[in-house]
Design an enzyme around this catalytic site. Structure first.
Site, PDB file in Angstrom:
ATOM      1  CB  SER A 123      -0.956  -0.061   1.194  1.00 59.28           C
ATOM      2  OG  SER A 123      -1.985   0.879   1.099  1.00 59.28           O
TER       3      SER A 123
ATOM      4  CE  LYS B 276      -4.568  -2.835   0.950  1.00 58.57           C
ATOM      5  NZ  LYS B 276      -4.860  -1.410   0.848  1.00 58.57           N
TER       6      LYS B 276
END
Length: 177
Positions: free
Chosen positions: A79, A104
């Site tokens: 992320s 992600k």
């Protein structure tokens, strides 16, 4: 805290920086954008698009930190951690070292339910400053250095001294060249 740490290190005479985001699950968008704005020149930093098609682009001002940088990543860089590395990479502001990141690229909202439980739903996606998606592909480092499982476990546990860490050593060497 990161900006304060950078300023402290620079005041102590640091001439280059290594950011280690291995085993980092990410963080908050506003923190990522603030740090990238401090580090990078004027331009887009981060893009998000919700499932209704609303696009939000966070931009940097012209001020930036002009110092050699490297970012160390691995499969457990998720992320915001991998988008941090990707932004520095796309601006040619840092060399990325280590292993391919997780990939992600979705953001979630948490919805509280009446029984006290909650559900976390993906409601949009993130892309890099240049509009690239990392979903399912991750970020491939410029300098790929794979480590054995045992070494990866020592790194994750904080037991491997930097002078014995092949990825940190590779980052140092990349900065020297």
């Amino acid at each position: 805290e990161t900006i304060a740490a950078i300023e402290y290190l620079r005041a102590q005479g640091a001439t280059a920086l290594i950011f280690d985001v291995r085993n980092n699950p990410g963080g908050y968008k506003h923190e990522l954008v603030r740090l990238l704005d401090y580090l990078l020149p004027e331009g887009p930093l981060f893009r998000s698009e919700d499932y209704r098609g609303k696009v939000d682009v966070d931009n940097s001002d012209a001020r930036c930190l002009d110092i050699p940088m490297a970012v160390v990543v691995n499969l457990n860089s998720y992320s915001a951690a991998e988008f941090f590395a990707a932004a520095l990479d796309e601006y040619d502001a840092a060399v990325v070292v280590g292993e391919k990141t997780f990939g992600k690229g979705y953001f979630q909202n948490t919805f509280q339910l009446s029984d006290g439980s909650a559900v976390n739903l993906s409601v949009g996606k993130y892309t890099t400053p240049k509009g690239n998606s990392l979903v399912g592909v991750g970020l491939t480092p410029e300098v790929e250095i794979k480590v054995e499982k045992e070494t990866a476990a020592e790194i994750a546990a904080g037991l491997l001294p930097p002078e014995e860490d092949p990825q940190i050593i590779a980052a140092i060497n990349a900065l020297k060249s």
